[in-house]
Design an enzyme around this catalytic site. Structure first.
Site, PDB file in Angstrom:
ATOM      1  N   ASP A  15       5.227   3.811   6.599  1.00 12.49           N
ATOM      2  CA  ASP A  15       5.261   5.253   6.271  1.00 12.49           C
ATOM      3  C   ASP A  15       4.914   6.196   7.423  1.00 12.49           C
ATOM      4  OD1 ASP A  15       5.720   4.070   3.829  1.00 12.49           O
ATOM      5  OD2 ASP A  15       4.062   5.025   2.775  1.00 12.49           O
ATOM      6  N   LYS A 113      10.318   2.744  -0.889  1.00 13.89           N
ATOM      7  CA  LYS A 113       9.450   2.433  -2.037  1.00 13.89           C
ATOM      8  C   LYS A 113       8.998   3.712  -2.710  1.00 13.89           C
ATOM      9  CE  LYS A 113       5.458   2.311   0.980  1.00 13.89           C
ATOM     10  NZ  LYS A 113       4.845   3.548   0.439  1.00 13.89           N
ATOM     11  N   CYS A 158      -1.296   3.106   1.660  1.00 15.34           N
ATOM     12  CA  CYS A 158      -0.117   2.247   1.814  1.00 15.34           C
ATOM     13  C   CYS A 158      -0.328   1.089   2.788  1.00 15.34           C
ATOM     14  CB  CYS A 158       1.099   3.090   2.167  1.00 15.34           C
ATOM     15  SG  CYS A 158       1.566   4.144   0.766  1.00 15.34           S
TER      16      CYS A 158
HETATM   17  C1  VGL Z   1       0.797   7.250   0.709  1.00 11.91           C
HETATM   18  C2  VGL Z   1      -0.259   8.545  -0.847  1.00 11.91           C
HETATM   19  C3  VGL Z   1       0.918   8.756  -1.510  1.00 11.91           C
HETATM   20  C4  VGL Z   1       0.683   6.434   1.953  1.00 11.91           C
HETATM   21  C5  VGL Z   1       1.993   7.436   0.048  1.00 11.91           C
HETATM   22  O1  VGL Z   1       1.693   6.265   2.673  1.00 11.91           O
HETATM   23  O2  VGL Z   1      -0.432   5.960   2.233  1.00 11.91           O
HETATM   24  N1  VGL Z   1      -0.323   7.797   0.242  1.00 11.91           N
HETATM   25  N2  VGL Z   1       2.043   8.187  -1.050  1.00 11.91           N
END
Ligand code: VGL
Ligand code: ZN
Length: 210
Positions: A15, A113, A158
């Protein structure tokens, strides 16, 4: 001490997206600092997998989808307690794009995802219902990968969940600490590192590899 990498190792870059970096919708403090570290690390890995948080508009993890709720409050979902987030990483929007300075042309797979409207997915392996699989474990296994190194954003969500699920799926897993940054909500950082240590997730600095 440097670590010898093997052809059966993979780097999982979690991410590293515009919305998780300063100025983004769910900015992680200093989040973009991981980019040069990851670019450098990635050059040492034959196998690199990227992930992208990839929510439909109106996703159940967004506070805006719940009347009267504000970001960073929690609510109960059928699968358990869910932190409610600002709208972020909406499919096809600029905020959902990989960080423009991330440069890993040899990355082989992008796992998206969080695309099921009613279920969140921090982990690159398994959604928050803890039963829906993304297919990543099968992909890694079919390719003969034994060890994964996890980097990116955010450490306590994540990245942490991905490293824990990698262990559950039978892989050796290590988080490269200086190639990740966390959100930090109510002790979430300490909890994440404790859970990872208990599950046998390794922890190292990128200088051990580069
Ligand atoms: C994430 C919160 C919501 C992350 C993704 O990448 O850690 N955190 N969505
Ligand atoms: Zn998300």
């Amino acid at each position: 001490m440097s670590l010898v990498l093997l052809p059966t190792d993979a780097l999982i870059v979690v991410d590293v997206q515009t919305d998780f970096c300063p100025g983004g919708a769910l900015a992680v403090a200093d989040g973009d600092a991981v980019v040069p570290v990851i670019n450098r690390l990635a050059g040492h890995f034959r196998n690199v997998i990227l992930t992208q948080d990839w929510h439909p508009a109106g996703h159940a993890s967004f506070a805006s989808s719940h009347a009267g709720m504000a970001p960073f409050q929690t609510t109960e979902m059928p699968y358990g307690t869910q932190v409610l987030w600002p709208d972020h990483c909406v499919q096809g929007t600029p905020g959902a794009a990989l960080h423009p300075d991330l440069s890993i042309p040899h990355a082989q797979l992008i796992i998206r995802k969080g695309y099921h409207p009613a279920v969140d997915s921090y982990s690159a392996f398994q959604e928050a219902d803890r039963s829906t699989h993304t297919g990543l474990a099968g992909y890694l296994r079919e390719r003969g990968i034994a060890r994964v190194f996890v980097v990116g954003l955010a450490t306590d969500y994540c990245v942490g969940w991905t490293a824990l699920d990698a262990r559950t799926a039978g892989f050796d897993a290590t988080v490269i600490e200086d190639a990740t940054r966390g959100i930090g909500l109510d002790g979430s950082m300490a909890r994440a590192w404790e859970a990872m240590a208990a599950a046998g997730v390794g922890r190292m600095m990128s200088t051990a590899i580069v």
